[in-house]
Design a protein around this motif. Structure first.
Motif, short mmCIF file in Angstrom:
data_model
loop_
_atom_site.label_atom_id
_atom_site.label_comp_id
_atom_site.label_asym_id
_atom_site.label_seq_id
_atom_site.Cartn_x
_atom_site.Cartn_y
_atom_site.Cartn_z
N ASN A 221 101.07 52.76 16.89
CA ASN A 221 101.00 51.47 17.57
C ASN A 221 101.65 50.32 16.81
OD1 ASN A 221 99.46 51.97 20.08
ND2 ASN A 221 97.94 52.75 18.66
N TYR A 228 104.43 53.39 20.89
CA TYR A 228 103.52 53.00 21.96
C TYR A 228 104.22 52.29 23.11
CZ TYR A 228 103.92 48.27 20.25
OH TYR A 228 104.42 47.06 19.88
N HIS A 229 105.44 51.80 22.87
CA HIS A 229 106.14 51.06 23.93
C HIS A 229 106.40 51.93 25.15
CE1 HIS A 229 107.19 46.92 23.11
NE2 HIS A 229 107.29 47.22 21.83
N GLY A 233 99.31 54.15 26.59
CA GLY A 233 98.11 54.28 27.43
C GLY A 233 97.52 55.67 27.53
N ASP B 147 91.50 49.44 27.66
CA ASP B 147 92.49 50.46 27.99
C ASP B 147 93.18 50.09 29.29
OD1 ASP B 147 92.28 54.08 28.50
OD2 ASP B 147 93.97 52.71 28.40
N SER B 149 94.87 51.75 31.22
CA SER B 149 94.79 52.76 32.26
C SER B 149 93.57 52.63 33.14
CB SER B 149 94.77 54.15 31.62
OG SER B 149 95.58 54.18 30.48
N TYR B 161 101.63 45.14 28.77
CA TYR B 161 100.63 45.66 27.84
C TYR B 161 101.32 46.24 26.62
CZ TYR B 161 96.64 48.73 26.48
OH TYR B 161 95.61 49.38 25.84
N TRP B 162 100.68 46.07 25.45
CA TRP B 162 101.16 46.77 24.27
C TRP B 162 100.30 47.99 24.00
CZ3 TRP B 162 101.28 41.27 22.15
CH2 TRP B 162 102.58 40.76 22.16
N SER B 163 99.06 47.74 23.58
CA SER B 163 98.19 48.83 23.15
C SER B 163 96.78 48.26 23.01
CB SER B 163 98.63 49.34 21.78
OG SER B 163 98.53 48.29 20.82
N GLN B 165 95.16 48.01 20.23
CA GLN B 165 95.16 47.09 19.09
C GLN B 165 95.80 45.77 19.48
OE1 GLN B 165 95.57 50.37 18.60
NE2 GLN B 165 95.86 50.86 16.45
#
Lengths: 369, 278
Positions: A221, A228-229, A233, B147, B149, B161-163, B165
């Motif tokens: 990340n 992660y890009h 998810g 999340d 999702s 969205y990134w993540s 974190q």
């Protein structure tokens, strides 16, 4: 008298059906979703039922769905390999080379769009038509033998029971439309969310993965690596859709595998999204695959041209392969990075932690014949 | 103008009649729509447009994206506490707590966006004489580390969205230029975040939730000025790949282009220059 007798038979004795099954013909199939998994998208005209899923599973493992009579969907989508086949690319039912590798069907219900480079299918039903009927390349090769195949299926007692049961609303249930609806229904049930990573991330089990894998997830990340890009998810891909998705993903990426002509071109048999869009900016762009069960689905990339996960990491660390590094369409997120051996191991540990072993042997997805 | 606003609200009150609001305190709230518009100088913003002379070096550009999340909207009134403006959840653009404004329509260079646009905030507020509006850009911290999702709309858009974190991109503004075919990018969000999904505990060095206060006629649209947004940076600058890894700012700590871009929103402190109300 004869007329009355016939009427009596018609009323009382029913058809030549064998023992009727216990459930109602269209009992809904209730998906058992893993912790943290939202409802997948299911088109309104193909509600999930027990009979459809059972029919779909039978068809999935049925070699009569190929022109050669020797290949089934399962030939290239083997349960023990997370529904892939371990090859760089498969061979179709007429022996023709299929240039892009078999995609894992685990969690396929959560994908959009489908296939490596063809944005046209909007549902799994539409996608299924491609391997069944397309002629460039020939996969199952049913284009010229559709009627014969349907006739063939009609002679099978299992299908005589299942087709009408799955599609009671259809007057003529033996149809290609019914086949793809059944296949899609079975595919939608192949859901796996019980990897060690899932238990850590969604189950709150701090000890489910090693410290090394946790470090791997942190690195995953980071801006330095940018994994992660695209591998984002729940399903580790931006190509994600659920029941409540109000916008559909259009994410196709070029990760610098080739540049044959200095203008971004990939090998002609798999040019990328450009094949349909005709936009040169789409040369070498492919849909992002999931990383779930990735340890089981070697070799990697759309054409299976990278053998191991370690090689994949090297590819991204180098910012691409050979001339691919300067492909004009290469994603800005594939710019290369410095990585220590410990960090590499951590990333590999994270990827290994994404394997859900249960899906490999779950009898619900196995060959019923 | 103020009289007009109050009358408008009263009319809305009579037109609305019964309310399905379960909460007693909201029975007298009325429906209210706040309009937004994006402009490039005097011209309305749209994808496919050629934009002149942006940034410190006056570069030509075409839009690639312009979307932002908004939350914590309040309406200002003279001599009183700001009134809460609560979103009406619609399953697409607004939840109870967060709204997504989307000025791009996937045409031109905006091809990775969505055809649908949204320039309105629809909600409910007490009837009153309002003299301005306050809102925050982005996603409330309590919802910023979930999340994607499983998030309800509008927090389910992967592009924003990134993540876990990093959370969400509060604002995504991107320009296509000769020197940046992949875009000169502003992805505004929290900086320096860390934490564990198992524990659900995350914290960030900077939350970057810009609060925008605008006094004026709230029946007029709030304007987002694209020129002002990029005024403090050189759009022709190429990343040096040392401290500057991306053209623009993706809210990376230490990226030198972030400071002037964040400053346009009044971050970490100071006057914001991007939004205005007549």
């Amino acid at each position: 008298m004869k007329a009355l007798w016939t009427a009596f038979l018609a009323m009382g004795c029913g058809s030549a059906e064998p023992t009727p099954l216990a459930e109602e013909p269209d009992a809904p199939y209730v998906l058992q979703l893993p912790a943290g998994f939202p409802k997948p998208y299911i088109p309104a005209d193909n509600k999930l039922t027990v009979a459809k899923v059972e029919l779909g599973r039978r068809l999935f493992y049925d070699v009569r769905l190929s022109v050669s009579g020797e290949q089934s969907c399962a030939s290239c989508h083997q349960q023990s390999l997370a529904f892939t086949d371990g090859l760089p690319h498969p061979r179709g039912a007429t022996g023709e080379d299929v240039p892009r590798s078999s995609m894992s069907l685990v969690n396929v219900a959560y994908y959009y769009p489908y296939t490596w480079e063809n944005p046209q299918p909007h549902t799994l039903e539409q996608q299924a038509l491609i391997p069944l009927f397309a002629d460039a390349p020939v996969e199952m090769g049913l284009g010229s033998v559709e009627k014969q195949v349907l006739q063939d299926l009609k002679t099978e007692p299992v299908y005589q029971r299942l087709f009408p049961k799955a599609f009671p609303e259809l007057e003529a249930p033996f149809s290609s439309d019914a086949i793809v609806k059944a296949l899609a229904s079975f595919e939608r049930t192949i859901i796996a969310g019980d990897s060690p990573f899932d238990r850590y991330a969604y189950g709150g089990e701090e000890d489910a993965i090693s410290d090394e894998a946790k470090l791997g997830f942190e690195l995953f990340n980071l801006e330095r690596f940018e994994c992660y890009h695209c591998h984002a998810g729940l399903n580790f891909t931006t190509a994600f859709r659920v029941a409540s998705s109000q916008f559909l993903s259009k994410d196709y990426q070029n990760n610098g595998l080739y540049d044959l002509d200095g203008e971004g071109s990939y090998p002609a048999e798999s040019p990328g999204l450009v094949a349909l869009s005709n936009d040169p900016a789409d040369r070498g762009k492919f849909r992002v695959p999931t990383l779930r069960n990735i340890a089981l689905t070697a070799p990697y990339m759309h054409d299976g041209s990278i053998a191991t996960l370690r090689d994949v990491l090297e590819h991204y660390a180098a910012g691409g392969r050979g001339d691919g590094r300067t492909n004009p369409n290469k994603s800005q997120f594939v710019r290369g990075f410095d990585v220590t051996p410990e960090e590499k191991s951590a990333l590999l540990a994270l990827l290994e932690a994404l394997t859900d072993e249960s899906v490999l042997t779950d009898p619900r997805f196995s060959d019923p014949w | 103008m103020r009289g007009l606003v109050a009358t408008g609200l009263l009319l809305a009150a009579t037109a609305c009649g019964e309310s399905n609001e379960p909460s007693v305190s909201q029975e007298d709230h009325v429906s209210l729509t706040l309009r937004f518009e994006a402009r490039v100088g005097e011209l309305p913003f749209s994808c496919g447009q050629q934009l002149d002379a942006l940034g410190t070096s006056g570069v030509e550009a075409e839009p690639m994206d312009l979307r932002l999340y908004v939350h914590d909207v309040r309406l200002l009134r003279d001599g009183g506490e700001p009134a809460p403006f609560s979103f009406e959840a619609d399953g697409v653009w607004q939840s109870d707590t967060v709204a997504l404004l989307d000025f791009e329509d996937a045409s031109g260079r905006c091809s990775e966006g969505t055809e649908e646009t949204n320039t309105l905030l629809r909600g409910r507020a007490p009837p009153g004489d309002y003299t301005g509006v306050v809102f925050r850009i982005g996603v409330p911290t309590a919802q910023n580390h979930l999340d994607l999702s499983t998030a309800a709309p509008p927090l389910n858009v992967p592009d924003l969205y990134w993540s876990w974190q990093g959370g969400y991109k509060y604002l995504k503004a991107e320009l296509y230029t000769e020197g940046h075919h992949d875009g000169y990018l502003l992805h505004l969000g929290a900086q320096g975040c860390g934490g564990s999904p198992a524990s659900g505990v995350f914290d960030c060095v900077a939350e970057n939730l810009a609060e925008i206060t605008l006094k004026g006629d709230i029946s007029a649209p709030v304007t987002l000025g694209v020129v002002a947004l990029f005024a403090g940076v050189d759009l022709a600058a190429q990343p040096d790949m040392q401290t500057d890894l991306v053209p623009g700012c993706m809210s990376g700590l230490g990226d030198p282009e972030c400071a002037p871009l964040l400053a346009a929103f009044g971050l970490p402190s100071g006057e914001q220059k991007v939004f205005s109300l007549p």
